[in-house]
Write a protein that holds these residues in place. Structure first.
Motif, short mmCIF file in Angstrom:
data_model
loop_
_atom_site.label_atom_id
_atom_site.label_comp_id
_atom_site.label_asym_id
_atom_site.label_seq_id
_atom_site.Cartn_x
_atom_site.Cartn_y
_atom_site.Cartn_z
N GLN A 18 38.42 40.62 50.39
CA GLN A 18 39.73 40.10 50.77
C GLN A 18 40.67 39.96 49.58
O GLN A 18 41.86 39.90 49.75
CB GLN A 18 39.56 38.75 51.46
N ALA A 19 40.15 39.88 48.38
CA ALA A 19 40.98 39.72 47.19
C ALA A 19 41.40 41.08 46.64
O ALA A 19 40.82 42.10 46.96
CB ALA A 19 40.21 38.95 46.13
N ASP A 20 42.43 41.04 45.80
CA ASP A 20 42.86 42.26 45.13
C ASP A 20 41.92 42.56 43.97
O ASP A 20 41.45 41.66 43.30
CB ASP A 20 44.28 42.09 44.59
N PRO A 21 41.66 43.83 43.70
CA PRO A 21 40.82 44.17 42.54
C PRO A 21 41.58 43.94 41.24
O PRO A 21 42.80 43.83 41.22
CB PRO A 21 40.50 45.65 42.75
N ALA A 22 40.84 43.90 40.16
CA ALA A 22 41.43 43.70 38.83
C ALA A 22 40.78 44.68 37.86
O ALA A 22 39.68 45.16 38.09
CB ALA A 22 41.20 42.27 38.36
N VAL A 23 41.48 44.96 36.77
CA VAL A 23 40.96 45.83 35.72
C VAL A 23 40.69 44.97 34.49
O VAL A 23 41.53 44.19 34.07
CB VAL A 23 41.95 46.96 35.38
N MET A 24 39.51 45.14 33.91
CA MET A 24 39.11 44.40 32.72
C MET A 24 38.99 45.36 31.54
O MET A 24 38.39 46.43 31.67
CB MET A 24 37.76 43.71 32.94
N PHE A 25 39.56 44.99 30.41
CA PHE A 25 39.42 45.72 29.15
C PHE A 25 38.65 44.82 28.20
O PHE A 25 39.04 43.68 27.99
CB PHE A 25 40.79 46.04 28.53
N GLY A 26 37.53 45.30 27.67
CA GLY A 26 36.75 44.41 26.84
C GLY A 26 35.76 45.09 25.92
O GLY A 26 35.80 46.31 25.71
N ILE A 27 34.88 44.26 25.40
CA ILE A 27 33.79 44.71 24.55
C ILE A 27 32.48 44.40 25.25
O ILE A 27 32.41 43.51 26.09
CB ILE A 27 33.85 44.06 23.15
N ASN A 28 31.46 45.16 24.92
CA ASN A 28 30.17 44.92 25.54
C ASN A 28 29.05 45.18 24.54
O ASN A 28 29.28 45.70 23.45
CB ASN A 28 29.99 45.77 26.80
N LEU A 43 37.01 45.04 38.65
CA LEU A 43 36.39 43.85 39.23
C LEU A 43 36.84 43.69 40.68
O LEU A 43 37.92 44.13 41.05
CB LEU A 43 36.76 42.60 38.43
N THR A 44 36.03 43.04 41.48
CA THR A 44 36.33 42.90 42.90
C THR A 44 37.42 41.87 43.20
O THR A 44 37.90 41.81 44.32
CB THR A 44 35.07 42.52 43.69
N SER A 45 37.82 41.06 42.22
CA SER A 45 38.84 40.05 42.46
C SER A 45 39.68 39.83 41.21
O SER A 45 39.18 39.94 40.09
CB SER A 45 38.20 38.72 42.87
N ARG A 47 41.34 36.89 40.98
CA ARG A 47 41.52 35.43 41.03
C ARG A 47 40.68 34.75 39.97
O ARG A 47 39.59 35.20 39.63
CB ARG A 47 41.11 34.89 42.40
N GLU A 48 41.19 33.63 39.42
CA GLU A 48 40.45 32.84 38.44
C GLU A 48 39.25 32.15 39.09
O GLU A 48 39.27 31.85 40.29
CB GLU A 48 41.34 31.74 37.86
N ASP A 49 38.24 31.89 38.30
CA ASP A 49 37.06 31.12 38.70
C ASP A 49 36.38 31.68 39.95
O ASP A 49 36.07 30.96 40.89
CB ASP A 49 37.44 29.64 38.92
N ARG A 50 36.14 32.98 39.95
CA ARG A 50 35.45 33.65 41.05
C ARG A 50 34.26 34.43 40.52
O ARG A 50 34.28 34.96 39.41
CB ARG A 50 36.38 34.65 41.75
N THR A 51 33.24 34.53 41.34
CA THR A 51 32.12 35.44 41.06
C THR A 51 32.55 36.82 41.55
O THR A 51 33.06 36.95 42.66
CB THR A 51 30.85 34.96 41.78
N VAL A 52 32.36 37.82 40.73
CA VAL A 52 32.87 39.16 41.04
C VAL A 52 31.79 40.22 40.83
O VAL A 52 30.84 40.02 40.09
CB VAL A 52 34.09 39.52 40.15
N GLY A 53 31.97 41.34 41.48
CA GLY A 53 31.19 42.54 41.21
C GLY A 53 31.99 43.42 40.27
O GLY A 53 33.22 43.31 40.20
N SER A 54 31.32 44.29 39.54
CA SER A 54 32.05 45.15 38.60
C SER A 54 31.45 46.56 38.58
O SER A 54 30.26 46.74 38.79
CB SER A 54 32.02 44.56 37.19
N VAL A 55 32.32 47.51 38.32
CA VAL A 55 31.95 48.91 38.09
C VAL A 55 32.74 49.33 36.87
O VAL A 55 33.94 49.10 36.79
CB VAL A 55 32.33 49.80 39.30
N GLY A 56 32.06 49.94 35.89
CA GLY A 56 32.78 50.26 34.67
C GLY A 56 32.26 51.44 33.90
O GLY A 56 31.21 52.02 34.22
N ALA A 57 33.02 51.77 32.87
CA ALA A 57 32.65 52.83 31.93
C ALA A 57 32.74 52.26 30.53
O ALA A 57 33.60 51.44 30.23
CB ALA A 57 33.59 54.01 32.08
#
Length: 103
Positions: A18-28, A43-45, A47-57
């Motif tokens: 139900q939430a909008d997806p987000a894009v994360m730029f980071g280090i791993n 990320l699947t959301s 919104r702040e303070d949410r548990t999310v799923g992620s798919v990345g490269a």
């Protein structure tokens, strides 16, 4: 074990649809020998303070390798932290980065 992880990631993504997806730029950090790297994740959301799923490269400059990962994480104010599995390098991974979140 890997099938359980993938199934739980998709289940989590379905509950947050139900939430909008987000894009994360980071280090791993890839614990399978890839070392530190740069990553871009969806990320699947947003919104702040949410548990999310992620798919990345990811790109690991010290090893000149790339990776694709699935994971779960938590968003916070303008950021997120995730843990996941790099399917190309067959290794666990932890990430932190910037996300434009909203309340």
């Amino acid at each position: 074990m890997r099938k359980l992880f993938v199934a739980s990631t998709f289940a989590l993504a379905a509950t947050a649809a139900q939430a909008d997806p987000a894009v994360m730029f980071g280090i791993n950090y890839n614990f399978g020998g890839g070392g530190p790297g740069l990553s871009v994740k969806v990320l699947t959301s947003d919104r702040e303070d949410r548990t999310v799923g992620s798919v990345g490269a990811s790109y690991y400059p010290m090893m000149n390798r790339v990776g694709l990962d699935l994971g779960v994480g938590r968003t916070f104010q303008n950021g997120a932290a995730t843990v996941g599995w790099d399917v190309i390098n067959s290794a666990p991974q932890a990430s932190i980065g910037y996300v434009d979140t909203r309340r």
